[in-house]
Enzyme design. Sequence first.
Site, PDB file in Angstrom:
ATOM      1  N   LEU A   4       0.818  -1.210   0.000  1.00  0.00           N
ATOM      2  CA  LEU A   4       0.000   0.000   0.000  1.00  0.00           C
ATOM      3  C   LEU A   4       0.850   1.257   0.000  1.00  0.00           C
ATOM      4  O   LEU A   4       0.397   2.337  -0.367  1.00  0.00           O
ATOM      5  CB  LEU A   4      -0.900   0.025   1.245  1.00  0.00           C
ATOM      6  CG  LEU A   4      -2.172  -0.816   1.197  1.00  0.00           C
ATOM      7  CD1 LEU A   4      -2.870  -0.763   2.539  1.00  0.00           C
ATOM      8  CD2 LEU A   4      -3.099  -0.308   0.092  1.00  0.00           C
ATOM      9  N   ARG A   5       2.115   1.101   0.446  1.00  0.00           N
ATOM     10  CA  ARG A   5       2.995   2.275   0.489  1.00  0.00           C
ATOM     11  C   ARG A   5       3.295   2.793  -0.902  1.00  0.00           C
ATOM     12  O   ARG A   5       3.680   3.939  -1.068  1.00  0.00           O
ATOM     13  CB  ARG A   5       4.297   1.926   1.211  1.00  0.00           C
ATOM     14  CG  ARG A   5       4.031   1.643   2.664  1.00  0.00           C
ATOM     15  CD  ARG A   5       5.302   1.657   3.488  1.00  0.00           C
ATOM     16  NE  ARG A   5       4.954   1.393   4.869  1.00  0.00           N
ATOM     17  CZ  ARG A   5       4.909   0.168   5.389  1.00  0.00           C
ATOM     18  NH1 ARG A   5       5.237  -0.865   4.650  1.00  0.00           N
ATOM     19  NH2 ARG A   5       4.562   0.002   6.632  1.00  0.00           N
ATOM     20  N   ALA A   6       3.124   1.934  -1.912  1.00  0.00           N
ATOM     21  CA  ALA A   6       3.372   2.378  -3.286  1.00  0.00           C
ATOM     22  C   ALA A   6       2.471   3.555  -3.623  1.00  0.00           C
ATOM     23  O   ALA A   6       2.950   4.615  -4.039  1.00  0.00           O
ATOM     24  CB  ALA A   6       3.160   1.221  -4.256  1.00  0.00           C
TER      25      ALA A   6
END
Length: 396
Positions: free
Chosen positions: A330-332
Amino acid sequence: MEDSTQTSSQEESTIANNLPPVRSLRELVDRVTGRNLVSSLPQEDAGFADVIPFPFLALVGQDEMKLALLLAMINPHMGGVLLIGPRGTGKTTSVRSLPDLLPHVPRSLCYYGCLPEDIEVGGMDAVCPDCAKKFGQGTPISTFDRVRLVELPLNARLDDVVGGLDERAATQGRIRLHRGILARADHNLLYVDEVNLLADDVVDAILDAAAQGYYIVRRGAMSSTYWSRFVLVGSMNPEEGYLRPQILDRFGLRVIVHGLDDVDQRLEAYRRSHAYASNPHAVASQYSSDTILAQNEIQAARDALPAVTVPDNVAHLGLALIEQMRLDSLRAEITLFEAARAYAVADGRSEVVAQDLAVVGPMALRMRRSDFIENFFSQQKNEEDELRSLLEKYIS
Ligand SMILES: [Zn+2]
């Protein structure tokens, strides 16, 4: 404070600068190359070699590194920057030049680092007894000061980083926790050189604190919460070992730093570093008015950032890209959109456009694909298929 900045800005702009005013951060970054510094330098050495950093705006080339650092300063909430490259490519020099670009911050006058905002948030118990007394009497407990670069020592232990029991208070029969490096980095810049050589628990603590903006220390019955709102820059030399993919993923932007390959740029970089080595004060003053402009630009960008939005059509484009690249983290998208917002605001806009994603995409998305995670899921699927076929076979 405001007044003195104003005055020095005016004085300095009459000394060394006949360039037109800079309209955007991008322009500042682009303008850095191609100024011949050597010809106009005074000859004497002011003798400040140890304290005057090489000016950020005098760095030649390395556009992606400079842009990533600017975006991290505008929007510290995107997980900082990791600079990946061999020695001698200017990583440390550029990081040490950053404090000059950041607006001044409140600085505690007390050993325990108490600030007025601690009282606003947590009441008088949130500061030490001395500061509570001073605050009650209307005596200042903090002052405004330039941002500091806090460099994490390579041998730092977890207790140094997060803090621990304070021996100074213990000798006076009191029990207190002292602030660690992370709390001292609050409002400042934290530079973690050779992050790949640090113990995992130390790196985890740093990344947690950077992501949350605060952290909690518990020692026995005692616990304390500390602010840790800092701009995080890590660096590593891949020749000396890699970071675990899980840790790599937690840095916001990743920049691969190469040496300069253009001959003219190399020559200009040599000239500037030679000029700096022989007279750092002159080099610093050559760039001081542009540095102050950049500092004002960054403050303005920070102030305007909360209003910057990512429209749905642009967000869907970014998510489609991430899906195509098979990035699970999700950090992308968090980093992609936060970096794009910082880039948009640096460009004077309050809305992210698709082109912003194209600019920040490589630094936000590269090296997020974890072979470990990929193998983990494919193995998981194999096992799942096997399990299901076995279930079908044996349980009808
Ligand atoms: Zn105090």
